[in-house]
Scaffold this motif. Structure first.
Motif, PDB file in Angstrom:
ATOM      1  N   LEU A   1       0.964  -1.517   0.120  1.00 46.87           N
ATOM      2  CA  LEU A   1       0.085  -0.579   0.102  1.00 46.87           C
ATOM      3  C   LEU A   1       1.082   1.397   0.076  1.00 46.87           C
ATOM      4  O   LEU A   1       0.313   2.100  -0.744  1.00 46.87           O
ATOM      5  CB  LEU A   1      -0.916  -0.201   1.248  1.00 46.87           C
ATOM      6  CG  LEU A   1      -1.945   0.679   1.309  1.00 46.87           C
ATOM      7  CD1 LEU A   1      -3.237   1.034   0.226  1.00 46.87           C
ATOM      8  CD2 LEU A   1      -3.105   0.836   2.311  1.00 46.87           C
ATOM      9  N   ALA A   2       1.720   1.551   0.638  1.00 48.48           N
ATOM     10  CA  ALA A   2       2.957   2.005   0.626  1.00 48.48           C
ATOM     11  C   ALA A   2       3.524   2.669  -0.946  1.00 48.48           C
ATOM     12  O   ALA A   2       4.028   3.654  -1.125  1.00 48.48           O
ATOM     13  CB  ALA A   2       3.578   1.876   1.937  1.00 48.48           C
ATOM     14  N   ILE A   3       3.446   1.110  -1.409  1.00 47.59           N
ATOM     15  CA  ILE A   3       4.401   1.886  -2.635  1.00 47.59           C
ATOM     16  C   ILE A   3       2.950   1.800  -3.912  1.00 47.59           C
ATOM     17  O   ILE A   3       3.824   3.277  -4.585  1.00 47.59           O
ATOM     18  CB  ILE A   3       5.102  -0.085  -3.100  1.00 47.59           C
ATOM     19  CG1 ILE A   3       6.264  -0.244  -2.251  1.00 47.59           C
ATOM     20  CG2 ILE A   3       5.040   0.352  -4.576  1.00 47.59           C
ATOM     21  CD1 ILE A   3       6.747  -1.251  -2.507  1.00 47.59           C
TER      22      ILE A   3
ATOM     23  N   HIS B   1       4.876   9.860  -6.717  1.00 44.09           N
ATOM     24  CA  HIS B   1       5.333   9.690  -8.299  1.00 44.09           C
ATOM     25  C   HIS B   1       4.895   9.866  -9.604  1.00 44.09           C
ATOM     26  O   HIS B   1       5.264  11.650 -10.304  1.00 44.09           O
ATOM     27  CB  HIS B   1       5.638   8.524  -8.188  1.00 44.09           C
ATOM     28  CG  HIS B   1       6.956   7.943  -8.727  1.00 44.09           C
ATOM     29  ND1 HIS B   1       7.768   7.022  -9.339  1.00 44.09           N
ATOM     30  CD2 HIS B   1       7.420   8.886 -10.220  1.00 44.09           C
ATOM     31  CE1 HIS B   1       8.877   7.152 -10.718  1.00 44.09           C
ATOM     32  NE2 HIS B   1       8.511   8.696 -10.869  1.00 44.09           N
ATOM     33  N   ASP B   2       3.437   9.645 -10.057  1.00 48.52           N
ATOM     34  CA  ASP B   2       2.897   9.852 -11.092  1.00 48.52           C
ATOM     35  C   ASP B   2       2.421  11.349 -11.325  1.00 48.52           C
ATOM     36  O   ASP B   2       1.765  11.877 -11.988  1.00 48.52           O
ATOM     37  CB  ASP B   2       2.173   9.455 -11.306  1.00 48.52           C
ATOM     38  CG  ASP B   2       1.911   9.270 -13.061  1.00 48.52           C
ATOM     39  OD1 ASP B   2       2.829   8.523 -13.432  1.00 48.52           O
ATOM     40  OD2 ASP B   2       0.655   8.531 -13.146  1.00 48.52           O
ATOM     41  N   SER B   3       2.381  12.095 -10.198  1.00 50.07           N
ATOM     42  CA  SER B   3       1.123  14.078 -10.010  1.00 50.07           C
ATOM     43  C   SER B   3       2.694  14.238  -9.666  1.00 50.07           C
ATOM     44  O   SER B   3       1.758  15.780  -9.200  1.00 50.07           O
ATOM     45  CB  SER B   3       0.352  13.291  -8.934  1.00 50.07           C
ATOM     46  OG  SER B   3       0.631  12.734  -7.603  1.00 50.07           O
ATOM     47  N   GLY B   4       3.565  14.118  -9.522  1.00 52.44           N
ATOM     48  CA  GLY B   4       5.168  14.918  -9.838  1.00 52.44           C
ATOM     49  C   GLY B   4       5.369  15.703  -8.062  1.00 52.44           C
ATOM     50  O   GLY B   4       6.003  16.578  -8.687  1.00 52.44           O
ATOM     51  N   ARG B   5       4.885  14.685  -7.214  1.00 55.86           N
ATOM     52  CA  ARG B   5       5.510  15.060  -5.440  1.00 55.86           C
ATOM     53  C   ARG B   5       6.192  14.037  -5.076  1.00 55.86           C
ATOM     54  O   ARG B   5       6.305  12.958  -4.920  1.00 55.86           O
ATOM     55  CB  ARG B   5       4.015  14.668  -4.782  1.00 55.86           C
ATOM     56  CG  ARG B   5       2.909  15.589  -5.345  1.00 55.86           C
ATOM     57  CD  ARG B   5       1.767  14.644  -4.676  1.00 55.86           C
ATOM     58  NE  ARG B   5       0.626  15.856  -4.289  1.00 55.86           N
ATOM     59  CZ  ARG B   5      -0.655  15.523  -5.584  1.00 55.86           C
ATOM     60  NH1 ARG B   5      -0.585  15.075  -6.352  1.00 55.86           N
ATOM     61  NH2 ARG B   5      -1.609  16.589  -5.967  1.00 55.86           N
TER      62      ARG B   5
ATOM     63  N   ASP C   1       9.132  14.335  -3.378  1.00 53.46           N
ATOM     64  CA  ASP C   1       9.573  13.731  -1.948  1.00 53.46           C
ATOM     65  C   ASP C   1       9.016  13.148  -1.441  1.00 53.46           C
ATOM     66  O   ASP C   1       8.794  12.731  -0.523  1.00 53.46           O
ATOM     67  CB  ASP C   1       9.017  15.244  -1.221  1.00 53.46           C
ATOM     68  CG  ASP C   1      10.610  16.777  -2.022  1.00 53.46           C
ATOM     69  OD1 ASP C   1      11.935  15.553  -2.644  1.00 53.46           O
ATOM     70  OD2 ASP C   1      10.566  17.834  -1.436  1.00 53.46           O
ATOM     71  N   ASP C   2       7.160  13.043  -1.490  1.00 53.26           N
ATOM     72  CA  ASP C   2       6.387  12.614  -0.560  1.00 53.26           C
ATOM     73  C   ASP C   2       6.413  11.066  -1.582  1.00 53.26           C
ATOM     74  O   ASP C   2       6.131  10.342  -0.466  1.00 53.26           O
ATOM     75  CB  ASP C   2       5.048  12.631  -1.359  1.00 53.26           C
ATOM     76  CG  ASP C   2       4.198  14.632  -0.682  1.00 53.26           C
ATOM     77  OD1 ASP C   2       5.267  15.038  -0.129  1.00 53.26           O
ATOM     78  OD2 ASP C   2       3.173  14.922  -1.217  1.00 53.26           O
TER      79      ASP C   2
ATOM     80  N   HIS D   1       7.378   7.259   0.838  1.00 54.06           N
ATOM     81  CA  HIS D   1       6.486   6.301   0.913  1.00 54.06           C
ATOM     82  C   HIS D   1       6.959   5.212   0.156  1.00 54.06           C
ATOM     83  O   HIS D   1       7.257   3.972   1.348  1.00 54.06           O
ATOM     84  CB  HIS D   1       5.827   6.432  -0.126  1.00 54.06           C
ATOM     85  CG  HIS D   1       4.607   7.976   0.832  1.00 54.06           C
ATOM     86  ND1 HIS D   1       3.724   7.344   1.364  1.00 54.06           N
ATOM     87  CD2 HIS D   1       3.572   8.361  -0.649  1.00 54.06           C
ATOM     88  CE1 HIS D   1       2.489   8.219   2.079  1.00 54.06           C
ATOM     89  NE2 HIS D   1       2.889   9.134   0.765  1.00 54.06           N
ATOM     90  N   TYR D   2       7.973   5.018  -0.271  1.00 53.97           N
ATOM     91  CA  TYR D   2       9.167   4.205  -1.299  1.00 53.97           C
ATOM     92  C   TYR D   2      10.019   3.632   0.220  1.00 53.97           C
ATOM     93  O   TYR D   2      10.189   3.099   0.436  1.00 53.97           O
ATOM     94  CB  TYR D   2       9.649   4.621  -2.354  1.00 53.97           C
ATOM     95  CG  TYR D   2       9.105   4.641  -3.786  1.00 53.97           C
ATOM     96  CD1 TYR D   2       7.389   4.118  -3.422  1.00 53.97           C
ATOM     97  CD2 TYR D   2       9.639   5.191  -4.764  1.00 53.97           C
ATOM     98  CE1 TYR D   2       6.589   4.057  -4.665  1.00 53.97           C
ATOM     99  CE2 TYR D   2       8.666   5.505  -5.648  1.00 53.97           C
ATOM    100  CZ  TYR D   2       7.221   4.743  -5.602  1.00 53.97           C
ATOM    101  OH  TYR D   2       6.927   5.265  -6.780  1.00 53.97           O
TER     102      TYR D   2
END
Length: 501
Positions: free
Chosen positions: A264-266, A273-277, A279-280, A284-285
């Motif tokens: 779920l974290a991934i 990642h896909d929405s350009g965030r 650092d977030d 999570h990774y």
């Protein structure tokens, strides 16, 4: 009263033939779409049917099975009459075990087939010596060839179960609320399920975490990440609260909960990642990697490193991308999945392309293709359902694009778009956005503009900052050539209008 032992459903097993349980489940999901049903059929469900645990399907599955095999009755498919299984025993069809019961009740028996993000396929799939039991293909309902082909849409549509169909979870001191993951302001209705006083985590909670992972992946495949990321944080918090505050009756349940929370974290990290965030996503990774290390879960560790490498490449840190991909390959070596090793080798290739290391990139691509050609295996993780030949071609195209070999990149990009499964709407847009840029840089402006129009058509349904950014890059390349190419001018006008809308 003692329960009757399950009797294997050999008729249903014969229908599956030489397909794996996962492949047959995909056939069932495709048949459901043909008649407007939604079922969450996966390898585990097929295993439950074949083992006899599910004696009669619920009404949705019944309609799908009878559509798949016209002229057949439930009895022909190996099921018991609905009247004979009504009552408490009939509720095993799609519902999880009860969340609470009388003190002293024995725990529900473990499922007959493995489940969870890293489970192998059912024993039939990995043991060819069972196949002789079902080698005769004279069953009267085995010939719907238009249904019995591979379908790569993920196993993600929620079933009727009150707990599992509402996959977003929030935990409190004595309750777990599961709310729907709707798009466009869909109501977040919740089904309240009381937990026992000792906060024991069981099958229902673990299943809900796993369903949340699948639902997020499904919605991302269909719609892209931008509209999902904020809502996805809620079930992630709940999953880790279950890890922190809950206790489990069995080690297997604990392992599944750790794996589910990490996956779920991934998944949430990918939405970031896909929405350009970026650092977030990195956070999570890292959380998923820490969970993998604590649980000793090599599959989850490989997945976390795979996504970390991908993120590092996109964030302009190619050396980190190479290191993360290499670490992922070390974690994956014992998992029995050549396809996972192939994907990780492609992640390494992407990093080496970013470093300008053409030789290293070419070698990594060669390893990836050799591993990919070994085919699928029982050890392939569930999350890799997207990794087909089309994705391999797309990732190779991105490598050559990073190295400035635009014509070679476009050649692989064209193969990717020709091979892509139409059910992955987001990837249809992604692959074409990549191809638009490569064609533009290769000087093929008319072809680039035509492909760009296709991307704009898809972006009415897909919300992805990454894809929009790729298309904007292609538009910038086409700008100087727009005057002499009518198709390019038309695309650029439409692209500008889409950005201001």
């Amino acid at each position: 009263m003692a329960s009757t032992a399950a009797v294997p459903n050999l008729a249903f097993r014969q229908l599956r033939g030489q397909r794996s349980a996962g492949e047959f489940a995909a056939v069932v999901r495709r048949a459901a779409r043909e008649i407007g049903e939604q079922v969450a059929c996966d390898a585990r469900y097929i295993g439950r049917v074949e083992s006899g645990e599910i004696r009669c399907p619920n009404y949705a599955y019944e309609r799908v099975f009878l559509h798949m095999f016209p002229g057949a009755s439930l009895a022909d498919l190996g099921f018991s009459a609905r009247e004979s299984v009504r009552g408490r025993g009939a509720r095993v069809v799609s519902e999880p075990p009860p969340v609470h019961g009388r003190r002293g009740d024995a725990p529900a028996p473990a499922a007959a087939s493995p489940s969870g993000p890293h489970a192998p396929l059912l024993p039939h799939d990995s043991r060819p010596h069972h196949d002789h039991l079902f080698a005769h293909h004279d069953h009267p309902f085995l010939h719907r060839d238009h249904l019995l082909h591979r379908d790569t849409e993920p196993d993600d549509i929620p079933e009727e179960s009150d707990v599992l169909r509402r996959v977003f979870m929030t935990s409190g001191t004595t309750t777990v609320a599961a709310a729907s993951l709707g798009l466009g302001g869909a109501p977040a209705s919740a089904a309240q399920v009381s937990l026992p006083a000792q906060r024991r985590v069981g099958e229902a909670e673990v299943n809900a975490v796993e369903k949340a992972v699948r639902q997020i992946r499904l919605l991302d495949d269909r719609h892209g990440a931008d509209g999902l990321y904020r809502r996805a944080a809620q079930p992630l918090r709940a999953a880790y609260e279950l890890l922190d505050a809950g206790t489990t009756a069995r080690r297997a349940t604990s392992d599944r909960l750790h794996a589910g929370a990490g996956e779920l974290a991934i998944s949430v990290g990918w939405l970031a990642h896909d929405s350009g965030r970026f650092d977030d996503a990195r956070s999570h990774y890292a959380e998923a990697l820490a969970t993998a290390r604590l649980a000793g879960d090599a599959g989850l560790e490989a997945h976390a490193f795979c996504n970390t490498s991908f993120l590092a490449r996109d964030a302009g840190r190619p050396r980190e991308a190479v290191r993360a991909a290499e670490a992922g390959q070390r974690a994956a070596r014992t998992l029995g999945s050549p396809r996972l090793l192939a994907l990780l080798a492609l992640r390494e290739a992407g990093g080496r392309a970013g470093l300008g290391d053409r030789t290293g990139c070419d070698r990594a691509i060669g390893r990836a293709r050799a591993a990919f050609d070994r085919g699928t295996a029982a050890g392939d993780p569930e999350w890799m359902s997207f990794f087909r030949e089309a994705e391999l071609e797309l990732l190779e195209a991105q490598c050559w694009s990073a190295l400035g070999d635009w014509s070679r990149a476009a050649r692989h990009g064209l193969r990717a778009t020709a091979l892509q499964d139409a059910h992955f709407t987001r990837n249809l847009a992604l692959y074409r956005a990549q191809l638009t840029g490569d064609l533009a840089r290769a000087g093929r402006a008319d072809e680039a503009a035509a492909t760009g129009h296709q991307v704009l058509d898809l972006l009415t349904r897909v919300q992805s900052s990454r894809i929009r950014g790729m298309l904007a890059g292609a538009a910038r390349v086409l700008e100087p050539r727009a005057g002499g190419v009518s198709g390019a001018a038309s695309f650029l006008t439409r692209h500008r209008e889409s950005r201001s809308a």
